[in-house]
Structure formats: C-alpha cells, structure tokens
Design a protein around this motif. Structure first.
Motif, PDB file in Angstrom:
ATOM      1  N   ASP A  66     -13.073   7.048   1.303  1.00 17.83           N
ATOM      2  CA  ASP A  66     -12.807   6.586   2.661  1.00 17.83           C
ATOM      3  C   ASP A  66     -11.379   6.077   2.824  1.00 17.83           C
ATOM      4  O   ASP A  66     -10.796   6.170   3.901  1.00 17.83           O
ATOM      5  CB  ASP A  66     -13.789   5.466   3.018  1.00 17.83           C
ATOM      6  N   ILE A  67     -10.825   5.545   1.735  1.00 16.48           N
ATOM      7  CA  ILE A  67      -9.487   4.965   1.741  1.00 16.48           C
ATOM      8  C   ILE A  67      -8.801   5.383   0.446  1.00 16.48           C
ATOM      9  O   ILE A  67      -9.426   5.368  -0.618  1.00 16.48           O
ATOM     10  CB  ILE A  67      -9.547   3.423   1.827  1.00 16.48           C
ATOM     11  N   ARG A  68      -7.517   5.729   0.540  1.00 10.32           N
ATOM     12  CA  ARG A  68      -6.737   6.091  -0.650  1.00 10.32           C
ATOM     13  C   ARG A  68      -5.512   5.191  -0.771  1.00 10.32           C
ATOM     14  O   ARG A  68      -4.729   5.096   0.183  1.00 10.32           O
ATOM     15  CB  ARG A  68      -6.277   7.558  -0.571  1.00 10.32           C
ATOM     16  N   LEU A  69      -5.378   4.526  -1.902  1.00 10.96           N
ATOM     17  CA  LEU A  69      -4.181   3.756  -2.218  1.00 10.96           C
ATOM     18  C   LEU A  69      -3.436   4.490  -3.330  1.00 10.96           C
ATOM     19  O   LEU A  69      -4.061   5.009  -4.263  1.00 10.96           O
ATOM     20  CB  LEU A  69      -4.544   2.343  -2.676  1.00 10.96           C
TER      21      LEU A  69
ATOM     22  N   LEU B 272      -8.436  -5.250  -1.556  1.00 10.47           N
ATOM     23  CA  LEU B 272      -8.990  -4.576  -0.385  1.00 10.47           C
ATOM     24  C   LEU B 272     -10.515  -4.567  -0.450  1.00 10.47           C
ATOM     25  O   LEU B 272     -11.196  -4.823   0.556  1.00 10.47           O
ATOM     26  CB  LEU B 272      -8.450  -3.146  -0.318  1.00 10.47           C
TER      27      LEU B 272
ATOM     28  N   ILE C  96     -13.063   3.479  -2.277  1.00  7.58           N
ATOM     29  CA  ILE C  96     -11.604   3.386  -2.311  1.00  7.58           C
ATOM     30  C   ILE C  96     -11.120   4.192  -3.504  1.00  7.58           C
ATOM     31  O   ILE C  96     -11.555   3.957  -4.634  1.00  7.58           O
ATOM     32  CB  ILE C  96     -11.137   1.932  -2.455  1.00  7.58           C
TER      33      ILE C  96
ATOM     34  N   VAL D  52       1.891   8.707   1.947  1.00  4.77           N
ATOM     35  CA  VAL D  52       1.661   7.614   2.893  1.00  4.77           C
ATOM     36  C   VAL D  52       2.202   7.990   4.272  1.00  4.77           C
ATOM     37  O   VAL D  52       1.544   7.758   5.296  1.00  4.77           O
ATOM     38  CB  VAL D  52       2.309   6.315   2.385  1.00  4.77           C
TER      39      VAL D  52
ATOM     40  N   GLY E 241      -0.135  10.370   6.081  1.00  5.76           N
ATOM     41  CA  GLY E 241      -1.499   9.911   6.261  1.00  5.76           C
ATOM     42  C   GLY E 241      -2.467  10.349   5.185  1.00  5.76           C
ATOM     43  O   GLY E 241      -3.669  10.091   5.285  1.00  5.76           O
TER      44      GLY E 241
ATOM     45  N   LEU F 222      -7.133  14.613   8.072  1.00  6.50           N
ATOM     46  CA  LEU F 222      -6.260  13.505   7.681  1.00  6.50           C
ATOM     47  C   LEU F 222      -4.827  13.708   8.143  1.00  6.50           C
ATOM     48  O   LEU F 222      -4.193  12.791   8.663  1.00  6.50           O
ATOM     49  CB  LEU F 222      -6.280  13.324   6.162  1.00  6.50           C
TER      50      LEU F 222
ATOM     51  N   ALA G 156      -2.373   9.198   2.104  1.00  8.98           N
ATOM     52  CA  ALA G 156      -2.699   7.920   1.466  1.00  8.98           C
ATOM     53  C   ALA G 156      -2.506   6.805   2.488  1.00  8.98           C
ATOM     54  O   ALA G 156      -1.651   6.901   3.372  1.00  8.98           O
ATOM     55  CB  ALA G 156      -1.815   7.679   0.246  1.00  8.98           C
ATOM     56  N   ASN G 157      -3.313   5.754   2.347  1.00  6.81           N
ATOM     57  CA  ASN G 157      -3.218   4.637   3.295  1.00  6.81           C
ATOM     58  C   ASN G 157      -2.034   3.740   3.028  1.00  6.81           C
ATOM     59  O   ASN G 157      -1.412   3.220   3.954  1.00  6.81           O
ATOM     60  CB  ASN G 157      -4.492   3.786   3.226  1.00  6.81           C
ATOM     61  N   ASP G 158      -1.727   3.521   1.734  1.00  8.11           N
ATOM     62  CA  ASP G 158      -0.670   2.572   1.410  1.00  8.11           C
ATOM     63  C   ASP G 158      -0.139   2.875   0.016  1.00  8.11           C
ATOM     64  O   ASP G 158      -0.809   3.509  -0.807  1.00  8.11           O
ATOM     65  CB  ASP G 158      -1.195   1.139   1.471  1.00  8.11           C
TER      66      ASP G 158
END
Length: 270
Positions: free
Chosen positions: A128-131, A204, A109, A183, A186, A161, A188-190
C-alpha cells in the motif's frame, strides 16, 4: 501471534512492536530472487498473518543489499520447455503469492532497501505504501529478457501509480528508476536518509497502529475496491456501507469520548 511460529526457508517474520510484523525476504546471496518455494512461502505467510486478530501492519523488506531481484534466473532454464498449460500453472503460482500479499486486510509497507527488479518490482507494487532507501532502484526488466511487463499485476498497478505515459516509458525501455526519481513520479512515497529506512518504516507503522483498527482496515478495503469500480456512485455506495458498519463498533464512541476528555483513545477493533 501463532503464525510467527511457522518456519520458512526464504523469508522471516518478526513482530517488532505489538501488531507490527516485519516480513524479510531472506535469500541475500541471490539478491532475494524469487523461486517457487518463495512463492509458496509468501502465499502461506500472507494467508496465516491475515488470520491474526492482533495484526495491524506488515513491513516488507529484503535481507542484504537488495529488496528482490525478481525471478531467480538460475531456475529459469526450464521455463522455455514447459507446455502452455504448465507455464500457465507456473504463472498462477507466482500470481497467487503476490495477490495474497496485496489482499492482506491490514496495510502493507514496502521498505525498499535496494534493487526491486522485474518480479521484485511487482512485489513492491503489491504494498500500500513504498518507502525507499537511497540505494533503492526499480525496473520492469521483463522486455530485456524477452517477456512482457504485463506480469504479476505490474501493468495494472504501475499505470495507476505513475500514469500511462510514465508506465509506458518504464515498461518499454526496461530502464532503471533510482530512488529520487521513484519518489518524484509517485512510484515511492518517500525517500529515507541513509541508514534510516527501517526506522522510518516502523515509525509510519506506529502512526497507523495509533488509529482505529476497523477504520484502517475498511479504509484499505475501500481504496482497493474503488480502484476497480466503474463509477462515482458505486464508490459512494461502498463508502457509505463502510461508515455505517464502523458506527456500530466500539472504537468510534471511544474516539469521540477521548476527544472530549482530551486524552488518547484506546482502540480495541471491536
């Protein structure tokens, strides 16, 4: 975890809850800009952590006001003087570091606390995930300094992405993408509320840790591999093998028993 005993100069590692390691880029006075030493330490840290049986999630962030400002331009003066083979070696040194981050078997993350520019964007894309914090901002700065956005996996990952048209806009203009737009497209995820980025990232991570270790790891393997295979049939074949392997582990019977007994499962990753 034994790998946490190793000391680094450009980053820190801390196990904040069981199985969750925070990797912090630690050159805040230089906006966590990348140097050859950082490339070497990122690669070493990723390879070491990947050997830890108890590792479940890595949260990657930056110290101070930035996530990563890209390659440290204070070290860039010599690049134009390198021969072709020397420059290729330099590129491959950097690429190995980022590939090592992406290849870690557990989820990564990225908690983007500020600017992720150039190579910093490339590093964020390995996760894998970006906040994103409200202060987060992204740009592919390469064209602004006479280089190509085809750098350190950016052209491949960014396109997947956000799509080719948006990736082209970002790559050709070098413009800044702020957190809300990131965000929306896409990248960033959130978006976290002010001051809550690390809390959100760790929450998370804990939700991931609640699940079967083998299930999560083989899910990551399938998602990565199926970004590269050329057919639906090949994707199904890979998925079938993963499911067949996991039914031989102790975690699936434990999950079924826990469901029937109305309790939380106790996963062992065996």
């Amino acid at each position: 975890m034994k790998s946490l005993d190793r000391q680094f100069e450009t980053l820190t590692l801390e196990e904040v809850t069981p199985g969750v390691v925070v990797m912090t880029l630690n050159r805040p006075d230089r906006y966590n800009a990348m140097t050859n030493q950082m490339f070497d330490e990122l690669e070493r840290a990723a390879l070491d952590l990947d050997q830890e049986d108890d590792l479940r999630v890595i949260v990657m962030t930056g110290a101070g006001a930035a996530f990563c400002g890209g390659y440290d331009l204070a070290d860039a003066d010599h690049l134009a003087d390198l021969g072709a083979v020397e420059m290729l070696n330099q590129q491959e040194r950097a690429a190995r570091a980022l590939q090592a981050i992406r290849a870690v078997r557990v989820p990564v993350i990225a908690a983007i606390n500020g600017a992720a520019a150039g190579g910093g964007l490339a590093l964020a894309l390995q996760a894998d995930i970006r906040l994103a914090a409200p202060e987060a901002k992204f740009n592919a700065a390469f064209v602004r300094i006479g280089l190509t956005a085809g750098d350190l996996g950016t052209s491949w990952l960014l396109t997947r992405l956000v799509g080719p048209a948006v990736a082209s806009d970002i790559a050709f203009t070098g413009r800044m993408i702020h957190a809300e737009e990131a965000v929306r497209i896409g990248l960033a995820n959130d978006l976290s509320a002010p001051g809550e980025l690390m809390d959100d990232a760790l929450a998370l991570a804990r939700r991931i840790v609640d699940n079967s270790p083998g299930g999560v790891q083989l899910s990551k393997r399938a998602l990565h591999a199926n970004m590269e295979v050329g057919s639906y049939a090949a994707a199904i074949e890979l998925e079938n093998r993963g499911q067949a392997l996991l039914t031989r582990s102790s975690d699936m019977p434990e999950a079924l028993a826990a469901f029937k007994e109305k309790r939380r499962p106790v996963f062992k990753g065996e």
